[in-house]
Design an enzyme around this catalytic site. Structure first.
Site, short mmCIF file in Angstrom:
data_model
loop_
_atom_site.label_atom_id
_atom_site.label_comp_id
_atom_site.label_asym_id
_atom_site.label_seq_id
_atom_site.Cartn_x
_atom_site.Cartn_y
_atom_site.Cartn_z
N THR A 221 -12.61 -37.71 -19.03
CA THR A 221 -12.96 -37.17 -17.51
C THR A 221 -13.42 -37.83 -16.31
O THR A 221 -13.72 -38.95 -16.57
CB THR A 221 -14.21 -36.22 -17.88
OG1 THR A 221 -15.42 -36.94 -17.87
CG2 THR A 221 -14.07 -35.30 -19.14
N ARG A 249 -4.62 -29.10 -27.25
CA ARG A 249 -5.90 -29.64 -27.32
C ARG A 249 -7.00 -29.42 -26.07
O ARG A 249 -6.55 -29.94 -25.08
CB ARG A 249 -5.67 -31.08 -27.69
CG ARG A 249 -7.15 -31.76 -28.21
CD ARG A 249 -7.68 -32.62 -26.99
NE ARG A 249 -8.88 -33.26 -27.39
CZ ARG A 249 -9.79 -34.32 -26.58
NH1 ARG A 249 -9.45 -34.34 -25.06
NH2 ARG A 249 -10.56 -34.81 -26.95
N VAL A 250 -7.95 -28.94 -26.35
CA VAL A 250 -8.98 -28.72 -25.36
C VAL A 250 -10.14 -29.52 -25.68
O VAL A 250 -10.52 -29.84 -26.71
CB VAL A 250 -9.65 -27.27 -25.37
CG1 VAL A 250 -10.59 -27.07 -24.36
CG2 VAL A 250 -8.58 -26.26 -25.03
N GLY A 251 -10.40 -30.45 -24.69
CA GLY A 251 -11.35 -31.60 -24.54
C GLY A 251 -12.60 -31.25 -24.09
O GLY A 251 -13.08 -30.10 -23.49
N LEU A 252 -13.48 -32.30 -23.79
CA LEU A 252 -14.83 -32.45 -23.31
C LEU A 252 -14.86 -31.79 -21.94
O LEU A 252 -15.91 -30.99 -21.68
CB LEU A 252 -15.32 -33.82 -23.17
CG LEU A 252 -16.60 -34.07 -22.60
CD1 LEU A 252 -17.65 -33.67 -23.49
CD2 LEU A 252 -16.75 -35.63 -22.31
#
Length: 852
Positions: A221, A249-252
């Site tokens: 990020t 994909r879903v990340g932080l």
């Protein structure tokens, strides 16, 4: 950004990811962080939006900058697309908005911020709950239904989002991945590893060799934390995700409690407000709700920011030791209430950055700071990932902090602070009462309060200035002039100064030597006012009065409100600022006549000074800008001639050392230093610009740069001197000691002749503004047979030549027979000769001599 000078307190912290940041890209990353800080500050400083707006504006600049892993230039998915995650949290309401794996969107943070605002507004029709998290193409469609515009279709926008650098890295990693798959299917060991960053081998060993020396391994990020004047906190995060991530994909950056967290709510009566952003190995940080845990530990458990960061990083590493590299940015603010029923006031912040990666890029900016600070923090122990590195700073945001910056100055004991708002008559009256009771009089009044009256697009600043602070910015292309800011500009710049003068005139009358300095601008010159009616009034000193100045300003504001500046032929940009300064100049003239022989009153343009008024884009520092103001404030009472000298040297240390020798003498306030290398056209142009903005003219130019064009055998030189007394230059057999080369000869000619010529050519236009200009070229008797006179054909510009004789300097290894003071006698005498004196002559210590 509005260029308004404001005492509104605020704080902004940003990061550009944890991982490995190549030194090659460090300048671009620091510039991106500073621009993001300014974007957020432009909103918080003026109150034109809340913390969520400020977070969104800052992250938008980072998403638009291809050097970050967010928005344009992001890492690509396994199939070569950009899919972005982003989230925003408002600490006051607890509202959270996020988007995940959204394609074809330039600024994912915009959608996240919009989701937060929808939640803060309340329920949808039929009592439906506003969404908190949207994913994929559905998030894009929802944003479009809310009026968010995109560059084009998903595919068209994706083409803009994918940069050449990202594509090249994708091909490189893709090849590594295919090689690994091939070896795995054939039972062979893989020749490389690709971990969760966007480059292999996060210890940096691979990245620092071969073709990858400029590659970053930025993990996930970018993030921003903003705090307003009342201590309200918001934080946000945005990311393109890890390299070669699986599509969808879903990340932080999009996960609740993980990528960002904010709380503006008092914890059991405490006044601490916190905000956090996390970066790094996404899945590991998500499992531990890193950002939320960090804020909770820091405030509720009162562990403090540093301990909270360390605790969370240790937990992440312990539970996921192989992929636990991370960075955490945490800001804790103190914002106590100053009275019952009154809102909290932001007082100070503690910023902490903890990281277990090789580097972590952070920046921050507060109202008490001159400009944003940005740095790429780097770990010193690169081989051990378990080490937690930390940066921490405590920033005082109160007005009094400006005084603390001066505590080390010798004159600090004579400084006193008092709050002042020139728009508030009560505030002015309070200051007058304070000065009267403490001192009984006032000797000098400097009116320096000023604002631009513009609203500036901070996102465009970096582009138009090309990242250079001193670059001339075309404000008209990146700014608007709303009526409310124009009116505030006139009220501050002109009527604010007028109120101050009227309030303090009785105290000034009690002084033996009163003077007023009104800090104005060259923008206030009548040639920039344009409007013929206004120019005629302001230029007619016989009929000019305060009522007529008021008439002009009222007419201008009326046209500004009606949007008729162009048709009424007012300035096209900086309109309010230009009119306010023109009015200031005119009022100064009125005052000077009214108080003639009683008070010295002047206005002055300090030059393009690097301040928050122009977003720190000016070429002059504050000290240089203050010089002309101080010089007018300290004008001799009886009008003696004041001569200012600009001392120059190629070696800045030697120049400042020479300047130090004037300290404690009567000349200390008349001499200043500016670096100069006559061989460098940029350096010469910089000095010319400094003189032009500082003084507006040049009376005397002395060209004294010179080198010998030789090198000396120092051992032979020492041997040529007698034991009891050093031999003078005339007693030394120089031909046995000196040697020449082509390179030294070229350097000598470039310095001694072309350097002087370059100086003359740059300063001729400035000297033509002088009533008595003269040039003194320091030559030598050795040049008598080789003189090259420069002809300009300008009758009123004397061009004088002279020789200062054999002076003891570095040029002749201190073997001259004259002291520096003796050698300077002739140049000074020629420089101060009458205007109708000889010109085009060659002087030595005995007077005019021949060129032959």
């Amino acid at each position: 950004m509005s260029g308004e000078v404001s005492e509104e307190r605020f704080f902004v912290a940003v990061h550009v990811g944890a991982g490995y940041h190549s030194p090659v890209n460090e300048k671009a990353l620091r510039s991106a962080m500073k621009t993001a800080c300014i974007a957020a500050a432009s909103i918080l400083r003026t109150g034109s939006g809340g913390c969520v707006d400020a977070v969104s504006a800052a992250i938008e600049t980072l998403e638009n900058d291809p050097c970050t892993n967010a928005g344009r230039g992001s890492n690509l998915t396994e199939d070569g697309r950009v899919e972005c995650d982003a989230s925003v949290m408002d600490g006051k309401s607890g509202a959270f908005g996020a988007v995940g794996a959204v394609p074809g969107v330039e600024n994912a943070i915009k959608i996240a911020a919009l989701l937060v605002k929808e939640q803060m507004l309340g329920s949808f029709l039929l009592g439906r709950i506003p969404p908190m998290f949207l994913a994929g193409e559905g998030a894009r469609a929802w944003a479009k239904s809310k009026g968010v515009n995109f560059l084009g279709t998903i595919e068209e926008t994706n083409e803009w989002l994918v940069t050449r650098k990202a594509k090249e890295q994708w091909k490189y990693y893709k090849a590594m991945l295919e090689d690994s798959k091939s070896r795995s299917s054939s039972g062979k060991p893989s020749s490389s590893s690709l971990q969760v960053g966007n480059a292999p081998d996060l210890d940096g060993s691979h990245l620092m060799t071969g073709r990858d020396h400029a590659m970053d391994s930025i993990m996930d990020t970018v993030g921003v934390i903003c705090i307003d004047k009342e201590g309200n906190v918001a934080s946000g995060a945005s990311s393109g995700g890890i390299a070669l991530k699986v599509r969808g994909r879903v990340g932080l950056a999009a996960t609740y409690g993980s990528g960002c967290w904010a709380s503006s709510k008092d914890s059991f009566g405490a006044t601490l407000k916190v905000g956090c952003c996390a970066s790094g190995a996404g899945e590991c940080l998500m499992r531990n709700f890193a950002a939320q845990e960090c804020c909770t530990s820091s405030s509720l458990l009162q562990a403090g920011p540093s301990a909270a960061c360390s605790e969370v990083l240790q937990t992440v590493h312990k539970e996921s030791c192989q992929h636990g590299s991370a960075g955490i940015l945490l800001v804790q603010a103190e914002a106590p209430s100053i009275g019952i029923g009154s809102p909290p006031q932001l007082k100070s912040v503690e910023i902490v950055a903890g990281y277990t990666t090789l580097s972590f890029g952070i920046g921050y900016f507060g109202n008490s700071m001159k400009q944003p600070k940005a740095s790429i923090l780097r770990s010193k122990k690169q081989q051990n990932r378990t080490d937690i590195c930390q940066f921490a700073a405590l920033v005082d945001l109160t007005c009094e902090s400006a005084m603390k910056n001066l505590e080390g100055c010798s004159f600090f004991k004579n400084l006193v602070f008092h709050q002042l708002d020139v728009l508030d008559p009560c505030s002015i009256s309070s200051l007058v009462d304070f000065v009267k009771s403490k001192y009984g009089k006032l000797d000098i009044l400097v009116n320096n309060a000023g604002i631009l009256g513009l609203s500036v697009d901070a996102n465009a600043i970096e582009e138009v200035s090309n990242g250079e602070e001193s670059t001339y910015i075309k404000w008209g292309e990146i700014s608007t002039q709303p009526y409310n800011l124009g009116e505030q500009c006139i009220q501050t710049n002109y009527y604010g100064a007028k109120r101050m003068i009227q309030a303090f005139m009785p105290l000034l009358s009690s002084s033996d030597s009163p003077r007023i300095v009104n800090v104005s601008s060259s923008a206030g010159k009548l040639k920039f006012v344009i409007n013929e009616w206004a120019c005629n009034i302001l230029n007619d000193t016989k009929t000019l009065n305060e009522e007529r100045i008021d008439e002009i300003l009222e007419g201008f504001l009326k046209d500004l409100k009606e949007g008729s500046l162009e048709t009424k032929k007012w300035p096209s940009f900086l309109s309010a600022y230009t009119l306010s300064k023109a009015a200031m100049n005119a009022y100064t003239r009125l005052l000077a006549v009214k108080h003639m022989n009683k008070c010295i009153i002047n206005c002055v343009c300090p030059g393009h000074v690097k301040t928050n008024l122009n977003l720190f884009t000016g070429p002059l520092n504050v000290e240089e800008g203050a010089h002309s103001v101080v010089r007018l404030a300290l004008l001799p009472t009886h009008g003696e001639d004041v001569v200012s000298v600009v001392l120059t040297a190629r070696d800045e240390k030697k120049g400042t050392d020479a300047l130090d020798k004037f300290k404690g003498t009567h000349l200390s306030d008349l001499v200043m230093f500016h670096q100069l290398d006559v061989v460098d056209p940029v350096s010469v142009a910089s000095l010319a610009q400094f003189v032009r903005t500082q003084f507006g003219k040049l009376d005397i130019l002395v060209n004294n740069s010179g080198i010998g064009g030789v090198t000396a055998d120092e051992e032979a030189l020492r041997g040529s001197r007698t034991s009891d007394k050093e031999a003078t230059g005339s007693q030394i057999e120089w031909k046995n000691i000196l040697s020449e080369s082509y390179e030294l000869t070229v350097q000598c000619i470039q310095t001694n002749y072309y350097g002087a010529k370059r100086m003359v050519e740059h300063f001729i236009p400035i000297m033509e503004s002088s009533d008595s200009p003269r040039i003194v070229n320091v030559s030598s008797s050795m040049g008598k047979l080789k003189i090259c006179s420069i002809q300009y054909g300008t009758n009123n510009l004397p061009n004088m030549w002279f020789v200062a004789s054999f002076v003891k300097t570095d040029l002749n290894y201190k073997t001259g027979i004259l002291s520096v003071e003796d050698g300077a006698e002739t140049p000074v005498k020629v420089a101060l000769s009458p205007h109708d004196g000889p010109s085009g002559c060659f002087f030595d210590r005995n007077g005019i001599t021949s060129f032959e």
